[in-house]
Design a protein around this motif. Structure first.
Motif, PDB file in Angstrom:
ATOM      1  N   VAL A  91       9.760   7.303   5.744  1.00 26.84           N
ATOM      2  CA  VAL A  91       8.424   6.719   5.662  1.00 26.84           C
ATOM      3  C   VAL A  91       8.342   5.571   6.654  1.00 26.84           C
ATOM      4  N   HIS A  92       7.242   5.523   7.406  1.00 26.18           N
ATOM      5  CA  HIS A  92       6.992   4.440   8.356  1.00 26.18           C
ATOM      6  C   HIS A  92       5.707   3.738   7.942  1.00 26.18           C
ATOM      7  N   LEU A  93       5.799   2.417   7.729  1.00 22.91           N
ATOM      8  CA  LEU A  93       4.666   1.625   7.248  1.00 22.91           C
ATOM      9  C   LEU A  93       4.297   0.588   8.300  1.00 22.91           C
ATOM     10  N   SER A  94       3.059   0.609   8.738  1.00 19.24           N
ATOM     11  CA  SER A  94       2.641  -0.276   9.819  1.00 19.24           C
ATOM     12  C   SER A  94       2.653  -1.731   9.370  1.00 19.24           C
ATOM     13  N   PRO A  95       3.030  -2.671  10.261  1.00 18.32           N
ATOM     14  CA  PRO A  95       3.046  -4.097   9.914  1.00 18.32           C
ATOM     15  C   PRO A  95       1.691  -4.607   9.432  1.00 18.32           C
ATOM     16  N   THR A  96       0.601  -4.102  10.018  1.00 16.29           N
ATOM     17  CA  THR A  96      -0.728  -4.559   9.610  1.00 16.29           C
ATOM     18  C   THR A  96      -1.027  -4.178   8.167  1.00 16.29           C
ATOM     19  N   THR A  97      -0.690  -2.940   7.804  1.00 16.96           N
ATOM     20  CA  THR A  97      -0.934  -2.479   6.439  1.00 16.96           C
ATOM     21  C   THR A  97      -0.054  -3.214   5.446  1.00 16.96           C
ATOM     22  N   ILE A  98       1.218  -3.433   5.804  1.00 15.90           N
ATOM     23  CA  ILE A  98       2.132  -4.172   4.936  1.00 15.90           C
ATOM     24  C   ILE A  98       1.640  -5.612   4.755  1.00 15.90           C
ATOM     25  N   ALA A  99       1.192  -6.244   5.844  1.00 14.90           N
ATOM     26  CA  ALA A  99       0.711  -7.632   5.765  1.00 14.90           C
ATOM     27  C   ALA A  99      -0.491  -7.732   4.836  1.00 14.90           C
ATOM     28  N   ASP A 100      -1.390  -6.759   4.919  1.00 10.79           N
ATOM     29  CA  ASP A 100      -2.565  -6.749   4.046  1.00 10.79           C
ATOM     30  C   ASP A 100      -2.138  -6.619   2.586  1.00 10.79           C
ATOM     31  N   PHE A 163      -0.108   3.488  -0.800  1.00 15.37           N
ATOM     32  CA  PHE A 163      -0.418   2.177  -1.368  1.00 15.37           C
ATOM     33  C   PHE A 163       0.492   1.873  -2.552  1.00 15.37           C
ATOM     34  N   GLN A 164       0.738   2.890  -3.396  1.00 12.59           N
ATOM     35  CA  GLN A 164       1.641   2.704  -4.532  1.00 12.59           C
ATOM     36  C   GLN A 164       3.057   2.381  -4.042  1.00 12.59           C
ATOM     37  N   LEU A 165       3.504   3.094  -3.009  1.00 16.17           N
ATOM     38  CA  LEU A 165       4.831   2.851  -2.450  1.00 16.17           C
ATOM     39  C   LEU A 165       4.934   1.426  -1.908  1.00 16.17           C
ATOM     40  N   MET A 166       3.929   1.001  -1.146  1.00 12.40           N
ATOM     41  CA  MET A 166       3.960  -0.346  -0.579  1.00 12.40           C
ATOM     42  C   MET A 166       3.994  -1.415  -1.662  1.00 12.40           C
ATOM     43  N   GLU A 167       3.170  -1.236  -2.691  1.00  9.94           N
ATOM     44  CA  GLU A 167       3.154  -2.208  -3.787  1.00  9.94           C
ATOM     45  C   GLU A 167       4.510  -2.275  -4.473  1.00  9.94           C
ATOM     46  N   THR A 168       5.125  -1.117  -4.710  1.00 11.55           N
ATOM     47  CA  THR A 168       6.421  -1.073  -5.380  1.00 11.55           C
ATOM     48  C   THR A 168       7.492  -1.743  -4.536  1.00 11.55           C
TER      49      THR A 168
END
Length: 302
Positions: A91-100, A163-168
């Motif tokens: 999984v690759h998560l963009s810095p902008t999305t993670i920062a948000d 979104f669920q993955l990022m929150e977790t």
């Protein structure tokens, strides 16, 4: 955002991952090199086989049923040193999305929702490998996904899944960063090494808490002396190993109490308590009422 792809059977090859959006992919590779693997925040889950990732002069060996979490903006690579197929879910998560996501979770809800905190919020992952057989929310999420991939079931990943993955991930990492700050050690590299060993200890306790492992056993498994482990665990997590495992037992028993298939004695024994009386006392100390009363209240909808 909801891109999901598969790379099948790439042998003796160099794979270049030029990622420009949040996405996920399954790779089936052998004798391969993966370049540009850390452009974004990433999660590398090994379903079958073993992968090696080189990052910041460190080597992370990711075994089957384990995953690696890494920060963005890094140029190192991964290696599949095997003639057999190695299956990975990445999984690759963009810095902008993670920062948000991080700013939304980190900032008090009473703050101005229109204020852009992304420039001031730099989220840092604790780069480490973890087992999907652990009891964390992230491990459970990835275990479910791994089972689907192994059985060949079709996978549908939409924006809500990401979104669920990022929150977790963020909630787990926030707890780790908080624990890191409590370790009374001057050098950051020393704190990081201690934390890696404490997380190993946590995984061990999560797996064996019902058998009441001794402090010495847990410490040996995480390559620490008994007192050093006890002291640092208490420092980092504001609880003792015994209390941590007791809370795990009570939580597991509480989950089983929602089912009518087991009586309270069976629940007590299955979660590691020697008898119903010991379980009842521990449950009452934590929640203020005995488990029999709590179960009746739940059944009556009180």
């Amino acid at each position: 955002m909801n891109l999901y792809t598969q790379l099948q059977r790439r042998n003796d090859s160099i794979i270049n991952l030029s990622i420009d959006k949040t996405c996920a992919l399954t790779c089936v590779l052998s004798n391969s090199q993966i370049n540009n693997a850390f452009h974004y925040y990433s999660l590398k889950l090994v379903i079958n086989g073993q992968a090696i990732y080189k990052l910041n002069k460190k080597c992370y060996q990711v075994e089957e049923n384990h995953f690696l979490l890494t920060n963005s903006g890094q140029e190192d690579f991964g290696i599949i040193d095997s003639k057999k197929d190695v299956v990975q879910f990445c999984v690759h998560l963009s810095p902008t999305t993670i920062a948000d996501a991080y700013s939304t979770l980190a900032i008090n809800l009473q703050s101005d929702p229109d204020c852009d905190f992304r420039q001031s919020c730099r989220f840092q992952l604790f780069e480490n490998t973890y087992s999907i057989k652990g009891h964390s929310n992230l491990s459970r999420l990835l275990m479910s996904l791994s089972e689907k991939i192994k059985t060949g079931n079709e996978i549908h990943l939409n924006e809500e899944w990401f979104f669920q993955l990022m929150e977790t991930i963020i909630l787990q990492e926030t707890e780790i960063q908080s624990a890191l700050k409590k370790l009374k050690t001057v050098k950051l590299s020393t704190r990081n090494e201690i934390m890696k060993r404490l997380l190993l200890a946590k995984e061990y306790m999560d797996a064996f808490y019902t058998t009441d492992p001794m402090i010495g056993e847990i410490a040996r498994n995480s390559m620490m002396s008994e007192f050093f482990f006890f002291r640092k665990f208490k420092q980092a997590f504001s609880t003792t190993p015994y209390k941590y495992m007791l809370d795990k037992k009570i939580q597991a028993a509480g989950d089983l109490m929602r089912s009518r298939n087991l009586n309270l004695h069976e629940i007590a024994v299955s979660t590691g308590f020697p008898d119903l009386q010991t379980f009842s006392k521990a449950y009452k100390r934590k929640y203020g009422l005995p488990p029999s009363r709590a179960r009746r209240s739940a059944e009556n909808g009180i």
